[in-house]
Design an enzyme around this catalytic site. Structure first.
Site, PDB file in Angstrom:
ATOM      1  N   TYR A 109     -15.318  -4.652   6.369  1.00 50.03           N
ATOM      2  CA  TYR A 109     -14.102  -4.361   5.640  1.00 50.03           C
ATOM      3  C   TYR A 109     -13.558  -4.625   7.841  1.00 50.03           C
ATOM      4  CZ  TYR A 109     -10.495  -1.102   7.709  1.00 50.03           C
ATOM      5  OH  TYR A 109      -9.572  -0.809   8.076  1.00 50.03           O
ATOM      6  N   LYS A 111     -10.671  -6.839   9.405  1.00 49.76           N
ATOM      7  CA  LYS A 111      -9.356  -6.643  10.623  1.00 49.76           C
ATOM      8  C   LYS A 111      -9.504  -7.648  11.597  1.00 49.76           C
ATOM      9  CE  LYS A 111      -7.602  -3.138   8.770  1.00 49.76           C
ATOM     10  NZ  LYS A 111      -6.497  -2.888   7.584  1.00 49.76           N
ATOM     11  N   SER A 167      -8.914   0.275  15.128  1.00 49.61           N
ATOM     12  CA  SER A 167      -9.951   1.035  15.844  1.00 49.61           C
ATOM     13  C   SER A 167     -11.483   0.049  15.947  1.00 49.61           C
ATOM     14  CB  SER A 167     -10.357   2.192  16.826  1.00 49.61           C
ATOM     15  OG  SER A 167     -10.897   3.127  15.429  1.00 49.61           O
ATOM     16  N   SER A 198      -3.965  -2.675  12.214  1.00 49.94           N
ATOM     17  CA  SER A 198      -5.287  -2.218  12.087  1.00 49.94           C
ATOM     18  C   SER A 198      -6.069  -1.571  12.458  1.00 49.94           C
ATOM     19  CB  SER A 198      -4.918  -4.104  13.720  1.00 49.94           C
ATOM     20  OG  SER A 198      -6.807  -4.303  13.710  1.00 49.94           O
ATOM     21  N   GLY A 226       1.017  -1.185   0.364  1.00 46.20           N
ATOM     22  CA  GLY A 226       0.111  -0.708   0.506  1.00 46.20           C
ATOM     23  C   GLY A 226       1.147   1.063   0.005  1.00 46.20           C
ATOM     24  N   GLY A 273      -0.251   4.824  -1.199  1.00 45.77           N
ATOM     25  CA  GLY A 273      -1.422   4.837   0.165  1.00 45.77           C
ATOM     26  C   GLY A 273      -1.231   5.837   0.292  1.00 45.77           C
TER      27      GLY A 273
END
Length: 332
Positions: free
Chosen positions: A160, A164, A132, A130, A15, A18
């Site tokens: 999503y 995670k 929250s 990761s 990524g 990103g």
């Protein structure tokens, strides 16, 4: 990381074109590491904003292709010292709900490949970014790291969130079975330069920027009293790198102690952009959880700096925005 220094280390970052990944690449280069930046697409021209360095190599590939990912590691002379996995499929609330299977399948395939290739090539440190978001129904406020899937798990049709949670479960099982040294930084809401400021963005701060610069009202769902924490991306990346350097906690909330309401955020965005406050509320629509504050006690035991205030971070973001993304209206 044995000596806590990135100088001379070889690091792979997924990524890398990103938002967060590009800042990890940038800060690793500043710390004199050699970086292999992996990306699938660069639709926002992020790679051109990275430092021009002989220690930076880029490779375009699909992380679902395990052989292609493994080939990158085989080209790294002397091996890879650390692996930061930042790539993920996400999207708006509606997209996450309507394409839950696609998101879960893609993210899990990629995470599985990342962990397998890292293990095969003997990478000493692996960090899976990761979120929250894994704290779906926390029992503690502020939310502590222990209030996770080991305490309770709940199914919701959100690919999503599911990806995670299952990525963390897969990481934990890899740690137990294979002894892989895996770090799981759980990130709070993040903002800053190179965020997604495209017209179709679902990101909170960029969406507010777009409304303000278009002379439109910022719409806040609910009454705006819901509280959040927002961390500038460079501070967030410093904290993630520090987490790996110190190696004290394998799971860590990454956030700030500055708590603001969504209404306050909107007002600060208007202030940073030097535009009038145009804010309206839609009490008929849910503003989400009233409180998403993370317990950052462990974090402050690790980092050696004080994250900047939201006001200062937004000003920095505005400076970047005016250079790279400012619409024609602002050039008045």
């Amino acid at each position: 990381m044995p000596n806590g220094s990135w100088a001379g280390k070889t690091v792979v970052v997924t990524g890398g074109a990103g938002f967060i990944g590009s800042h990890i690449v940038e800060q690793l280069l500043e710390r004199e590491a050699s970086v292999i930046c992996l990306y699938r697409r660069d639709r926002r021209g992020v790679l051109a904003q990275l430092p021009d360095s002989s220690r930076l190599r880029t490779a375009q590939l699909d992380l679902r292709d395990e052989d292609a990912l493994s080939a990158v590691f085989e080209l790294a002379r002397g091996g890879v010292d650390a692996f930061f996995h930042c790539a993920a499929v996400s999207g708006s609330v509606e997209f996450r709900r309507d394409h839950s299977g696609q998101i879960l399948d893609t993210n899990m395939r990629v995470t599985s490949n990342v962990l397998k290739v890292a293990r095969t090539h003997g990478v000493p440190d692996v960090a899976l970014l990761s979120s929250s978001d894994i704290y779906l129904n926390p029992e503690t406020y502020p939310i502590h790291e222990d209030d996770d899937f080991t305490r309770q798990m709940k199914y919701v049709p959100d690919g999503y969130y599911l990806s995670k949670v299952y990525a963390e479960i897969l990481a934990e099982t890899h740690r137990i079975e294979y002894g892989t040294n895996i770090f799981l930084p759980r990130l709070t809401s993040v903002y800053g330069p190179r965020d997604n400021f495209e017209p179709d963005t679902d990101r909170v701060v960029p969406s507010m920027f777009a409304k303000v610069m278009a002379g439109q009202e910022i719409e806040i769902w609910g009454d705006g009293s819901q509280t959040r924490t927002y961390m500038h991306v460079t501070d967030l990346v410093r904290a993630v790198l520090r987490m790996v350097e110190v190696g004290k906690h394998h799971v860590l909330n990454i956030g700030t102690s500055e708590i603001v309401t969504v209404h306050d955020l909107a007002r600060l965005v208007c202030e940073a952009l030097e535009e009038p406050e145009r804010i309206r509320f839609d009490p008929a629509r849910s503003g989400g959880r009233p409180n998403r504050t993370l317990d950052v006690g462990r974090l402050y035991d690790v980092i050696d700096f004080e994250p900047r205030s939201l006001r200062d971070g937004l000003r920095d973001t505005v400076e970047w925005y005016r250079r790279h993304r400012v619409p024609a209206r602002a050039a008045r």
